[in-house]
Every structure is written in structure tokens, then in C-alpha cells.
Scaffold this active site. Structure first.
Site, PDB file in Angstrom:
ATOM      1  N   LEU A 119       0.828  -1.211   0.000  1.00 12.85           N
ATOM      2  CA  LEU A 119       0.000   0.000   0.000  1.00 12.85           C
ATOM      3  C   LEU A 119       0.854   1.249   0.000  1.00 12.85           C
ATOM      4  O   LEU A 119       0.497   2.275  -0.545  1.00 12.85           O
ATOM      5  CB  LEU A 119      -0.910   0.027   1.220  1.00 12.85           C
ATOM      6  CG  LEU A 119      -2.052  -0.979   1.242  1.00 12.85           C
ATOM      7  CD1 LEU A 119      -2.767  -0.923   2.568  1.00 12.85           C
ATOM      8  CD2 LEU A 119      -3.027  -0.692   0.122  1.00 12.85           C
ATOM      9  N   GLY A 122       6.824   4.307   4.256  1.00 10.00           N
ATOM     10  CA  GLY A 122       7.148   5.567   4.900  1.00 10.00           C
ATOM     11  C   GLY A 122       8.417   5.424   5.690  1.00 10.00           C
ATOM     12  O   GLY A 122       9.190   4.487   5.491  1.00 10.00           O
ATOM     13  N   VAL A 127       3.736  -0.697   4.383  1.00 11.40           N
ATOM     14  CA  VAL A 127       2.374  -1.110   4.733  1.00 11.40           C
ATOM     15  C   VAL A 127       1.841  -1.989   3.614  1.00 11.40           C
ATOM     16  O   VAL A 127       1.933  -1.641   2.446  1.00 11.40           O
ATOM     17  CB  VAL A 127       1.443   0.112   4.882  1.00 11.40           C
ATOM     18  CG1 VAL A 127       0.100  -0.341   5.449  1.00 11.40           C
ATOM     19  CG2 VAL A 127       2.057   1.157   5.763  1.00 11.40           C
ATOM     20  N   LYS A 142       1.646  -3.434   8.910  1.00 16.03           N
ATOM     21  CA  LYS A 142       2.735  -2.461   8.828  1.00 16.03           C
ATOM     22  C   LYS A 142       3.986  -3.113   9.392  1.00 16.03           C
ATOM     23  O   LYS A 142       4.001  -3.531  10.548  1.00 16.03           O
ATOM     24  CB  LYS A 142       2.352  -1.210   9.617  1.00 16.03           C
ATOM     25  CG  LYS A 142       3.446  -0.168   9.633  1.00 16.03           C
ATOM     26  CD  LYS A 142       2.920   1.154  10.132  1.00 16.03           C
ATOM     27  CE  LYS A 142       2.988   2.180   9.042  1.00 16.03           C
ATOM     28  NZ  LYS A 142       2.201   3.354   9.284  1.00 16.03           N
ATOM     29  N   ASP A 235       2.672  12.640  16.391  1.00 12.18           N
ATOM     30  CA  ASP A 235       2.923  12.951  14.984  1.00 12.18           C
ATOM     31  C   ASP A 235       1.604  13.098  14.234  1.00 12.18           C
ATOM     32  O   ASP A 235       1.390  12.487  13.187  1.00 12.18           O
ATOM     33  CB  ASP A 235       3.787  11.852  14.356  1.00 12.18           C
ATOM     34  CG  ASP A 235       4.376  12.275  13.010  1.00 12.18           C
ATOM     35  OD1 ASP A 235       4.420  13.494  12.734  1.00 12.18           O
ATOM     36  OD2 ASP A 235       4.767  11.379  12.234  1.00 12.18           O
ATOM     37  N   PRO A 238      -1.565  15.469   8.357  1.00 10.42           N
ATOM     38  CA  PRO A 238      -2.563  14.997   7.381  1.00 10.42           C
ATOM     39  C   PRO A 238      -2.279  13.611   6.822  1.00 10.42           C
ATOM     40  O   PRO A 238      -3.204  12.874   6.530  1.00 10.42           O
ATOM     41  CB  PRO A 238      -2.502  16.058   6.284  1.00 10.42           C
ATOM     42  CG  PRO A 238      -2.061  17.281   6.978  1.00 10.42           C
ATOM     43  CD  PRO A 238      -1.110  16.832   8.038  1.00 10.42           C
ATOM     44  N   ASN A 240      -1.190  11.157   8.397  1.00 12.37           N
ATOM     45  CA  ASN A 240      -1.511  10.123   9.386  1.00 12.37           C
ATOM     46  C   ASN A 240      -2.998  10.046   9.681  1.00 12.37           C
ATOM     47  O   ASN A 240      -3.409   9.393  10.620  1.00 12.37           O
ATOM     48  CB  ASN A 240      -0.744  10.390  10.684  1.00 12.37           C
ATOM     49  CG  ASN A 240       0.659   9.819  10.625  1.00 12.37           C
ATOM     50  OD1 ASN A 240       0.944   8.962   9.795  1.00 12.37           O
ATOM     51  ND2 ASN A 240       1.531  10.282  11.496  1.00 12.37           N
TER      52      ASN A 240
END
Lengths: 1037, 179
Positions: A119, A122, A127, A142, A235, A238, A240
Site C-alpha cells: 500500500l 514511509g 504497509v 505495517k 505525529d 494529514p 496520518n
């Protein structure tokens, strides 16, 4: 057109911005000052403004939904933890921790989960979308990046925080189902179809107040649930926040506590990107102790970006961002977007208090206030009750932070900047008072010049090799970037358009193309490009070293810390890891690797991988499925590593330096280990060019001290080498006149005694011969063709019959050398019966220098002979009294002082021209009838289209049918030029058809699978075009 | 396709005649697509103006990068407005014409989308006399499905002004259509 508002308009707009009725009334009192008519007019407008309207309020799609293939908007936030795209699946190679898959559509297994799809990736890891076969449901998995997983504190923290986040059960928090430690720490979460808030904002731009409140309230509720368990997110940003694609569009927070784990790692290991600090709280930026109220500050920043389209604290460097977070008040939201209601601005301001004590004190409190706003908006589309809205008395003055704490943060910031900045060229760096500054990244040496146009006017013309910024006002500009000439455009274009660029009409990028650059309020950069590493230097012997022993700037690896440099050697870290060299790409040539394997595990040496497409690989080590050093293997998603050609000998020597060489020519690959050929294979399908890479499996240490490639020119079809670079295979010396022939370092050298080397074959008739040759100043040599291998000549005998072999010879000598009358390129006729007037033909120019490699070409066609030196025709004559139509080739050493060298001799035999086949009248007649029928059908379809009884697609289908028949007819009648033109038309039309279908797919009228058929049709049409072109070129004399 | 690109470029460069020639071209294309669509669909279904304009864009311009596409949308919005208004007029004529199926309708013109559209067209014409820019913003938004950013680009104004104009025009039109 007048852009100036009339008085009524101006007052109306000002009043419409005020939500509470009393404030509005006060404004009207003041501005209309006794003008009752004006006031009545404005009140009518305000009434209309507040009322919904079924026609005018229809949602309109934004222009972003238009096809803009040529103007990609890349996401600037590359640290997305849950992005939906994978730009490079090279990394799949490195997913070695996955166990063999349990179902056909799976990439592999981790625990009870079958991985279905990547997906995103990061800073924390990858993920996946996966299938839980125990509970039979789709989940998101993840996996912590191995580079973080090996750092013990980060690993422990990840596991601890992930486990505690599993305790949060709330509608607005992504549910963590499970946490596992092996083989790599990974957490299993509910799978949310949808997009991140970042993606949503990138797509739509700023949201209206109601949506900001709706999303903000849900984030606050999720945070409240987490804070209740003592967990701080740390954290909130946007990327997240996930927005469910379902009808309720539920908002969910993801990645609880992961920021902490990443922080730990980045503090101890340099170069790890921890993410953007733009949403951090001041106490975080300053490195002070923090509590749950830090998340509230970040929530304020998220609400700010939702309402205005731009993050509140932006600056040109990470360090400057941190400084702004800690010290500056963001620009008031209403200055950016005047429609932002005052009450919303006040809520965000309170969340943005530098001092945590001045913020809302809990997420619950925030969610209550926002829920209240939401309810009011639903009831009356504006806020009536301001009792819960904070006063705007937050001190805006900058607070002086404790500056010395900055030092530690600044060091990381600098590292982050150098990583991140290399990705954006150019970027709009900031907006000040409605002006933008366009900055260019200078780390890419391939950019030389940028020109910005407004309409036809040049606004700026900047030399990109020195630092430069261009101030721009909001508006639309054209940006033209000049790129260095020899840049690999294909690769650059690839990066601009991404993996899924399947267009039939690929826009070509070149340095004179103009790109559009939009500068708009709220920062949107339309143009981005990636940094490309500099091109390695080619050594004079043609070898290019891919590994410089110093850094890995030209390499991409997965995972990030899989390989490192130790004492000038490239070393794998003992985990499963891949590394690939970005540039240059490898096509036809030799790739040489000097490596050492320590330990029992294995590796491979990959050639010509091109993004998702795998090339061939040379296996290194002894594998557990019988693979061994020198095997040719390949990799695909279904079967993983597969042996396609087994090594014929056991050549593995552990703990010792070995040399692996792979030679590729076209689709053929030959592998040598330590100079011994182990395997060769001709691939059915392999990319023509691709990256060179290495892979090491876990547990092994692989050392590399040298990796170099040497390109060979692509072999042209029809040419065969006459000299193999090793020995005199295919040649024979003359028993009476042998000459002295040796092969030295791949070069064929002819010395005294005088004599001839003859080709074994003696039937070369019409041909094109090409030789790379070098002659010394005192030498006299020649290249004979259509020669007779006999005993009726004596080279030592001057004059008279038998001076040279019967046939033709082209001279090879520097002008003025002993025994030379004619220079290189001259053609001697040596007839059976010696004739002093036999004649020879002199070249037009005789500029051949001693001791220099030249290319000598002989084209013999019938009785016509053409001699070329370095590509230039020097002799072109037709023999009126031909000596021979076919014969041997020969190389000559005439005088004892001669040293002649050949490093390449190759020949292409030319087909003897045959009569053109005649079209079959029967077939032509049938095709003509077929064409007439197709044309009638087309006319009918066109009529129906004009009468609006048929869609355009139907007409197009008939047009294509007509073209198809015309192609067949042209083929039969041997009108190949016409055939090529028609085939080109067909390609274009199929492209048009696909575009139309794409629109229908977009509108949901036909399934997207219909596009596959269209793509297949395009491919088919292209193939037919290629065939037509081939026929045309063959038909030409 | 080359012809239309040339016209759009010329219009962008300020050639008024090119802008004039552009409109009929776009209009014809849009009408052809609309007609084909109407033929495929159930009667009474309304046209998705935005989708039509975008389809026309693909057919006339293709998916190449095209700097001046704002001019296309300006022409398309005007053409689309005409097509929709013509269609509404025609339907109205068919319904009321000849008295064949005369039905006594209660006076609810606001409920009839065609009537509303005709009212909007009329109000928009009046608005154009007072504030041409505001009327253009509405046209691009309602008939070519353009967002504020695209409108700003087409008209060469700031996004902020585009929003302001829309807010004003919306209130103006709503007022004009209800009073």
C-alpha cells in the site's frame, strides 16, 4: 470586464463574512449610513446568500479531475506513512522476510497473513494489504523497516507503543488487531479503503468550514480516546489521518506512538528521515518534555491546513520550520482565505498557543466545542451561538525559547534538508504578502537554465548553475527548463510520469519543451522533478566503474541500511537487502563484479532490471534449492527466484575473492566465473536496458571491491564476426606465403614474413565487409576480396603474372610508405592473366594517418564496388570486365616492415536482388469488394451518428475496419509506403478510441476492463505498423 | 485537432476573431456529443454538462499538455449554456405546444428544472450587463464545471477574486430568480 467591486458588492461581501447577525447589522449601519435603498438591496443579497439553492449549489467537480497526464502533480510529502502508491517496486526483491505465499495472488506470507499488495512505505516501514486466513478478513500490515528494527530501543518502543495502541478501541482510531515481533516487528491493523487527509487536500484544496469542523471533531475524539489510555500520538499530520471512502467518510487516526520509535532511531543513526516537523508542537521542536497537549497543537495545525490549504509553519529549511513552530505565530487564516469564519480561526488560534497551559486542556474539550459548532452548522448553516468559542486574546508575540537546546535539533535538521531538498526541482518556497518565491535546487547538475514566461513575456531567465530564486505573483506561468544535452531523457521522463503511465501517445520530454507552472494561493506546485545522479566517467578503455569506493549516491537500496561502505568496499549488512545502481543503464556489454561471500548464504548479481521488469541474474553462493554460483536465474512475483540455466561446473569458493562476468548481447547472456564460462541462455523477453544491482540474503556478508561495465555496440542484424578476438578460427594461412599472424590482446596482428591470411570460406559474393584496422607508417597491407586461393602467385615476385592472388584488393597503406603507389582505399584489379593496364582505382582523398584505428568498409554488389574509410565513400566503381563474382577474403602483409592490426572484422552478406512478387489479382479483387462493403458500413454509421442515433465510438470502429482492409490491400499490392501511412493512421485512431473509452469508464458507463482491450488493440496496431515499416525498408533497394 | 489548438493559441494571444471562430467549433462538437448521449439515455434524463465538456475537451484537444486550455473552457461554457438552454426551451415548447396534453399545473415554476434553467439564463444575461466578470465566473462554474482555481486561470484573475465574484453572483442570481 470590470474587476472592481461596486459599493453594494463590497459591502455585501464584507457582511457575508460576518456570521453573527448583530455584527452584520452593525456593519450595515456603518457602511450604508442612511442610504436605505442600498441597505435594502444588500439585505436582499444577504438573504439570498444564506439560502440554499438547488440549481446554483450543485456540486461542481474541480478542474483537477480533468485528464492532466502531461502535468503530473507529485506529492511533496514523501514521508507519508500510508500513501496509496508505490513508486518503485524494486523493493519487492527485498521482501525476503516474507515466507512463501499461501494463495496465488499473494506476494508472500508473514505470520498468518498473505500479503496481497504494497500500500505504501514511509519512514517506519512498509504497509501491506494482506489477508488474514485465520479470521478470513482483509487487514493492513505495517512492517517496521529493518533499519529501525535492528535498533534495539526503537524496536522495543515500537512494540511497546504498538501494543498499548492496540488497547484503544474507538471509531476514529485505526484499530490495531495484533502486534508481532518476528520475523520483523509488524502490526496488524484494520484495513481502511480510502485516502489520507493529505491526499484528499492535494486533490481538492482547502475544505469548507463545515468539513474542517467535521474532520477536526473526529480527530479530537480519536485523540481523546487515546489520551484516556495515556498514549500520546506525537505525529498528528494529514498523512496520518485516513478518510474512509465509505458514505460516512469516517476519519481515523493511524500510527500511534510510531513517531517516537522513529525519533529514537534518527537520533542514533544519521540520515534517517523522521518526517516533517511542520505539524510539531513548539515543545517538541525545542526538545522539551511534552504531554498530550502537544497533539492538540498539531491538531490545530491540521485544521489550519484543511481550512487554508497550506501548513501554518513553513520555511525554506527544516531548521527554519522548527524555529517558526517554536517562535512565530502563523499568518492569520482569514488573510489567506477570507471565507474562513472568525470563530474557526479563534479555535485554531487557541490550539496554537505556544504555552500548552493556554491551549484547550484536553482533546475532549476540543471535540465538545467542535461538536457544538457542527450541530449549529447543520441546523442553520452558520454559527449563532458563540458562547463556547474562545476569545481571541492569545498573545501573538513571539516567545523567546531556550535557544541552546536548538543545537541538537539543528544537526538533524540539516541532514533532513539535504535528503529532502534533492527531491524537488523547482519548488515554490514561500509566499510572502501574496508573492511567491520560486527556488531551484542546485544539486542536479543536469539542469542548466530556467526561463519563466507570463504569456509570451519572459519574466525571468535564470542560470541554474548558480543559486537563484524568482519572485512571482500568483498567476499562471510557463516554465521551461533546459537540460544538459546528453541527459538520459527516457529515464527522467519515467520519473516524471510514474509507473502507471500507460498512455498510447507518450509525451516526449526534451529540453525545449515548455511545462506549465501554476502558482496559486495556498501553495500548489504543479511541476516537480527528481534528482538524477551525475553520469559516471567512462574510462578510456571503455570500462565504467559503477562503484566509486566512497559513497552510494548513485545507488538505491532497500532496505535503507542494507549496504554500506567499509574501507572502500561495498558490504552487505547481513540482512536481506538489494541495492541497484541508478546510472548508467546497462544494455549490450560486459558487466564485471569482483566479490567475496562470507558465511553460508547467497546473493545475486542482477542485470538489466528495469523498474518492475526483471532482467537476468547471476546466482552467487550455494542456495538451498540447488542454486549455485554461475547459474543464470530470474525472478518473478509468482515463482520468486528461478534457475533458467544451470552452471556446468562447481566454481564457488567461499571467503575468497571471485570475479563474476556477465556478457549480454541482445537477448543472449553468457556468464563467466573467474574466466570460465558457466552458463549461457537466450531470454525470450528481457528489457533492452536496465539497472545493474546486487542482492544479498540474510546471514551473509557480501563484499564487493569492483563493479564495472563496458558497453558493446548493439549487434546489427545480419552481421557476423569474422574474427573472434581469440584465435584464427575461420582463417587459414597460405602454405607458400604464410605471413606472420598472431592474436595479441584481442587484436589480430600481421607482421613479416610477407604473406596472406585467407578466409576459409571462399564463396563471398555480394557483401558488406567492415574492418577496424591500423597500419604503421612503413607498412603496406591490403584487404583482398573475391580472391582465389591458389598457387599461381608469388608475393615476392614483383611485376608480371602472379603478383597477387587473383581477384580484387583494396589497399591499406599510408601515403608515401615503401612499395606504395596508391593510398588506402585504392582498389587493385588482379585478373587471371596479368595485364599491366589492368587498372586500379584511386580514392578521391588519401587522408589516412599511420598508427590510427580506421574503419575500412567494402561493399561488393554485382560488379559494383564501394570502399568507405571512416564512413566516407572514397571509391565507388563498377568493373566493366569483372574478374570474379565470388571468392575468399584475404589479409595481406606485403613488405617486411609492415605491422598491420585488425581488431574487428565483420561481414554482412547481401541478398541477391530478386524480382518483385506480383500481386495476385484474385486476392486484390476480393479485398476491393471487402473494402467497398466496409466503406458502405462506415457511411451508414456516420449518417446514424449525424442523426444522433449512434455514438462516436461506433463511427470510429467502422473507420478502423475500413483502414484494416486498406492495409491488407496495400500489402497485397506491394504499396508499402501506403501501408505504413495507413498503419500509422490505425495507431492514432486506436489511441482516439481508447481516450473515448476512458471517458466512458470515468463516467461509469462501461467497465474499466474494456480499456484493456483497447490497449491490446493499440499494441496490435503498433505491431502491424512495425511490420509494415520492415516491409517498406526491405523493398527499398 | 490542430485547427482548434491553433485557434485557442491565437485566442490566448488576444486574437478576437480566433475566439469568435472557436465557439462554433466547440459548439458543434458539444452538440454532437450531447445528441449521441441523449440517444443512448433514457428520455428525461438530464445531461451532465461537466462530463460533456470534458469529453469534448478530450476529443478536440486530446490529452496533451495544453497551456491555454482556459480559452477552450470559456468557449465550452458558453456553448454548453446555449445547448442546455435550447434543450430546455424545446422541451418546454413540446410540453406546452399545441395544447394536446394540456394539464393544469399548480404554479410551481421553481420545481421544474427546465424553468429554473431558463430563469437562470435570463438572470445571467442581466447580471452580465451589470457585472460581466461575475457572469463569466458563473458560466464557467455552472456550465463547464470549473472550480475556482481553474476559473481564475481562465479569466486571468486571482482565485480570491474568483471566489468573491462567485459569492456575489450567487446571491445576486438567487435574489433575481426568486423575486
Amino acid at each position: 470586464m470590470s474587476a472592481k467591486p461596486n459599493p453594494a458588492e463590497a459591502i455585501f461581501l464584507a457582511a457575508a463574512d460576518i456570521a453573527d447577525p448583530a455584527g452584520r447589522a452593525a456593519l450595515l449601519d456603518e457602511r450604508c449610513a442612511g442610504d436605505a435603498e442600498l441597505r435594502r438591496r444588500i439585505e436582499l443579497l444577504l438573504k439570498a446568500h444564506d439560502a440554499p439553492d438547488s440549481l446554483l449549489d450543485q456540486p461542481v467537480p474541480t478542474a483537477e479531475e480533468m485528464p492532466t497526464r502531461a502535468m503530473p502533480v507529485e506529492q511533496s510529502d514523501s514521508t507519508q506513512a500510508y500513501g496509496r502508491t508505490v513508486e518503485d517496486d524494486e523493493e519487492l526483491d527485498a521482501l525476503a522476510f516474507l515466507a512463501p505465499p499461501g494463495r496465488p495472488d499473494s506476494l508472500g506470507r508473514i505470520g498468518q497473513y498473505d500479503v496481497l499488495e504494497v500500500l505504501g512505505k514511509g519512514a517506519f516501514g512498509i504497509v501491506f494489504r494482506a489477508f488474514d486466513d485465520k479470521l478470513q478478513r482483509v487487514v493492513a500490515v505495517k512492517v517496521l523497516a529493518p533499519s529501525l528494527a535492528t535498533t534495539s530501543p526503537a524496536r522495543k518502543r515500537f512494540l511497546r507503543e504498538a501494543r498499548s495502541s492496540a488497547a484503544i478501541r474507538h471509531e476514529n482510531v485505526v484499530q490495531v488487531h495484533d502486534v508481532h515481533e518476528q520475523p520483523l516487528p509488524h502490526l496488524v491493523m484494520e484495513f481502511i479503503p480510502g485516502e489520507t487527509l493529505q491526499q484528499r487536500l492535494d486533490r481538492t484544496g482547502p475544505l469548507d468550514a463545515a468539513e474542517v469542523v467535521r474532520i477536526g471533531r473526529q480527530i479530537a475524539e480519536g485523540l481523546a480516546a487515546a489520551h484516556a489510555t495515556g498514549l500520546i500520538h506525537r505525529d498528528i499530520k494529514p498523512s496520518n489521518i485516513l478518510v474512509d471512502s465509505g458514505p460516512a467518510a469516517t476519519v481515523k487516526i493511524t500510527d500511534f506512538g510510531l513517531a517516537r520509535a522513529a525519533d529514537d532511531a534518527s537520533l542514533t543513526r544519521s540520515g534517517v528521515v523522521a518526517g516533517t516537523p511542520m505539524y510539531m508542537a513548539p515543545e517538541q521542536a525545542k526538545g522539551e518534555a511534552l504531554d498530550h497537549r502537544a497533539d492538540l497543537f498539531s491538531l490545530g495545525s491540521v485544521m489550519y491546513v484543511m481550512a487554508t490549504g497550506r501548513p501554518p509553519f513553513r520555511a525554506s529549511s527544516t531548521f527554519a520550520v522548527l524555529k517558526r513552530v517554536a517562535e512565530d505565530a502563523p499568518r492569520p487564516m482569514r488573510e489567506i482565505i477570507p471565507e474562513v469564519p472568525e470563530w474557526l480561526a479563534r479555535i485554531v488560534e487557541k490550539l496554537h498557543a505556544k504555552d500548552a497551559d493556554e491551549r484547550f486542556q484536553s482533546a475532549r474539550e476540543v471535540s465538545d466545542v467542535l461538536a457544538d459548532c457542527e450541530a449549529q452548522l447543520k441546523a442553520s448553516s452558520k454559527l449563532m451561538d458563540y458562547s463556547r468559542i474562545p476569545n481571541s486574546e492569545i498573545r501573538r508575540s513571539a516567545r523567546i525559547g531556550r535557544k541552546w537546546k536548538w543545537v541538537a535539533v539543528a544537526v538533524i535538521a540539516v541532514v533532513l534538508v539535504s535528503v529532502a531538498a534533492a527531491r524537488l526541482i523547482p519548488s515554490v518556497s514561500r509566499f510572502i504578502d501574496n508573492r511567491a518565491e520560486l527556488a531551484f535546487d542546485l544539486s542536479d547538475p543536469d539542469f542548466e537554465r530556467a526561463i519563466v514566461y507570463s504569456g509570451e513575456d519572459v519574466v525571468a531567465d535564470v542560470d541554474l548553475r548558480t543559486p537563484a530564486t524568482i519572485p512571482l505573483v500568483p498567476g499562471s506561468f510557463k516554465l521551461e527548463v533546459r537540460i544538459r544535452e546528453n541527459r538520459d531523457l527516457q529515464e527522467w521522463q519515467y520519473n516524471r510520469y510514474g509507473l502507471n503511465h500507460g498512455s498510447s501517445a507518450e509525451p516526449l520530454l526534451n529540453s525545449n519543451t515548455t511545462y506549465r507552472l501554476d502558482v496559486v494561493r495556498g501553495e500548489r506546485v504543479v511541476y516537480t522533478a527528481k534528482l538524477k545522479p551525475p553520469v559516471p566517467v567512462v574510462a578510456s578503455d571503455g570500462w565504467v566503474s559503477l562503484f566509486n569506493g566512497k559513497d552510494l549516491n548513485n545507488w538505491e537500496q532497500f532496505p535503507a541500511d542494507g549496504w554500506k561502505i567499509e574501507n572502500g568496499l561495498l558490504v552487505s549488512n547481513g540482512i536481506s537487502s538489494s541495492i541497484s545502481c541508478r546510472k548508467p543503464l546497462f544494455g549490450d556489454g560486459i558487466c564485471r563484479l569482483e566479490y567475496k561471500l562470507v558465511g553460508k548464504a547467497t546473493g545475486s548479481f542482477n542485470l538489466r532490471s528495469w523498474k518492475s521488469k526483471r532482467g537476468g541474474a547471476v546466482f552467487l553462493g550455494i542456495g538451498n534449492k540447488g542454486e549455485k554460483t554461475g547459474d543464470i536465474t530470474t525472478w518473478d512475483q509468482q515463482s520468486g527466484t528461478r534457475i533458467i540455466a544451470q552452471a556446468n561446473a562447481d566454481v564457488h569458493r567461499g571467503d575468497e575473492w571471485q570475479v563474476a562476468e556477465a556478457m549480454l548481447r541482445g537477448n543472449e547472456m553468457i556468464v563467466k566465473i573467474d574466466g570460465v564460462e558457466t552458463a549461457r541462455h537466450t531470454f525470450a523477453d528481457i528489457p533492452a536496458r536496465g539497472n545493474v544491482g546486487l542482492h544479498a540474503t540474510a546471514g551473509v556478508k557480501m563484499y564487493v571491491r569492483k563493479l564495472e561495465i563496458k558497453e558493446l555496440p548493439a549487434e546489427e542484424p545480419g552481421w557476423s564476426p569474422l574474427f573472434n578476438g581469440k584465435d584464427l578460427t575461420g582463417w587459414k594461412t597460405h602454405p607458400e606465403q604464410p605471413g606472420g599472424w598472431t592474436v595479441e590482446n584481442g587484436v589480430l596482428v600481421g607482421r613479416k614474413p610477407s604473406g596472406y591470411l585467407f578466409s576459409e570460406r571462399g564463396d563471398y559474393g555480394d557483401f558488406h565487409l567492415r574492418a577496424e584496422v591500423k597500419i604503421n607508417a612503413a607498412g603496406n597491407s591490403g584487404l583482398g576480396f573475391r580472391s582465389e586461393y591458389g598457387f599461381n602467385f608469388d608475393i615476392r615476385q614483383k611485376g608480371g603474372n602472379g603478383f597477387c592472388p587473383i581477384g580484387y584488393e583494396t589497399e591499406l597503406a599510408v601515403k608515401g610508405a615503401a612499395g606504395t603507389t596508391f593510398p588506402t582505399g585504392s582498389v587493385y584489379r588482379n585478373p587471371r592473366v596479368w595485364d599491366p593496364k589492368a587498372g586500379s582505382v584511386r580514392p578521391k582523398s588519401d587522408e589516412v594517418k599511420a598508427d590510427q584505428w580506421i574503419t575500412l568498409e567494402v561493399i561488393a554488389r554485382g560488379d559494383r564496388f564501394t570502399i568507405l574509410v571512416d564512413g566516407k565513400t572514397v571509391v565507388d566503381f563498377t568493373d566493366p570486365t569483372p574478374i570474379a563474382r565470388a571468392g575468399h577474403l584475404n589479409l595481406q602483409v606485403l613488405t617486411p616492415t609492415t605491422v598491420v592490426q585488425f581488431r574487428k572484422i565483420e561481414i554482412k552478406e547481401l541478398p541477391v536482388a530478386t524480382a518483385q512478387p506480383v500481386p495476385d489479382p484474385e486476392i486484390v479483387k476480393a479485398l476491393e469488394a471487402k473494402l467497398a462493403a466496409a466503406e458502405t458500413a462506415l457511411a451508414k454509421a456516420e449518417a446514424r451518428f449525424r442523426a444522433a442515433a449512434a455514438p462516436k465510438t461506433e463511427v470510429l470502429a467502422h473507420e478502423l475496419a475500413v483502414i484494416d482492409v486498406k492495409i491488407e490491400l496495400a500489402d497485397e499490392q506491394k504499396r508499402y509506403a501506403d501501408m505504413v501511412k495507413l498503419a500509422e493512421q490505425a495507431v492514432t485512431k486506436h489511441g482516439d478510441q481508447r481516450d473515448m473509452l476512458a471517458v466512458l469508464v470515468k463516467l461509469g458507463r462501461i467497465p474499466s476492463s474494456d480499456l484493456n482491450r483497447a490497449d491490446a488493440a493499440i499494441a496490435d496496431a503498433k505491431l502491424r505498423l512495425a511490420k509494415a515499416k520492415k516491409k517498406l525498408s526491405e523493398a527499398k533497394p | 485537432m490542430a485547427e482548434i489548438s491553433r485557434l485557442i493559441d491565437a485566442a490566448a494571444a488576444g486574437d478576437r476573431r480566433a475566439a469568435g471562430e472557436l465557439l462554433p467549433l466547440v459548439y458543434d462538437e458539444l452538440r454532437a456529443i450531447a445528441a449521441a448521449r441523449m440517444a443512448q439515455e433514457r428520455p428525461g434524463q438530464t445531461l451532465d454538462a461537466t462530463a460533456l465538456v470534458h469529453e469534448a475537451y478530450l476529443r478536440l484537444i486530446g490529452d496533451q499538455a495544453f497551456a491555454n486550455r482556459g480559452h477552450f473552457f470559456a468557449a465550452a461554457a458558453e456553448a454548453m449554456r446555449r445547448i442546455l438552454v435550447d434543450a430546455a426551451r424545446r422541451k418546454k415548447r413540446e410540453r406546452h405546444g399545441g395544447g394536446r396534453e394540456r394539464v393544469d399545473l399548480p404554479d410551481v415554476p421553481a420545481r421544474d428544472p427546465d424553468e429554473r434553467l431558463l430563469a437562470l439564463d435570463e438572470a445571467l444575461t442581466r447580471l452580465a450587463n451589470e457585472d460581466e466578470l461575475a457572469a463569466k465566473v458563473v458560466e464557467l462554474r455552472q456550465f463547464a464545471g470549473q472550480g475556482h482555481e481553474a476559473i481564475a486561470e481562465t479569466l486571468g484573475i486571482t482565485v480570491y477574486l474568483a471566489r468573491q465574484k462567485w459569492t456575489y453572483a450567487r446571491a445576486w442570481l438567487r435574489d433575481a430568480m426568486t423575486s
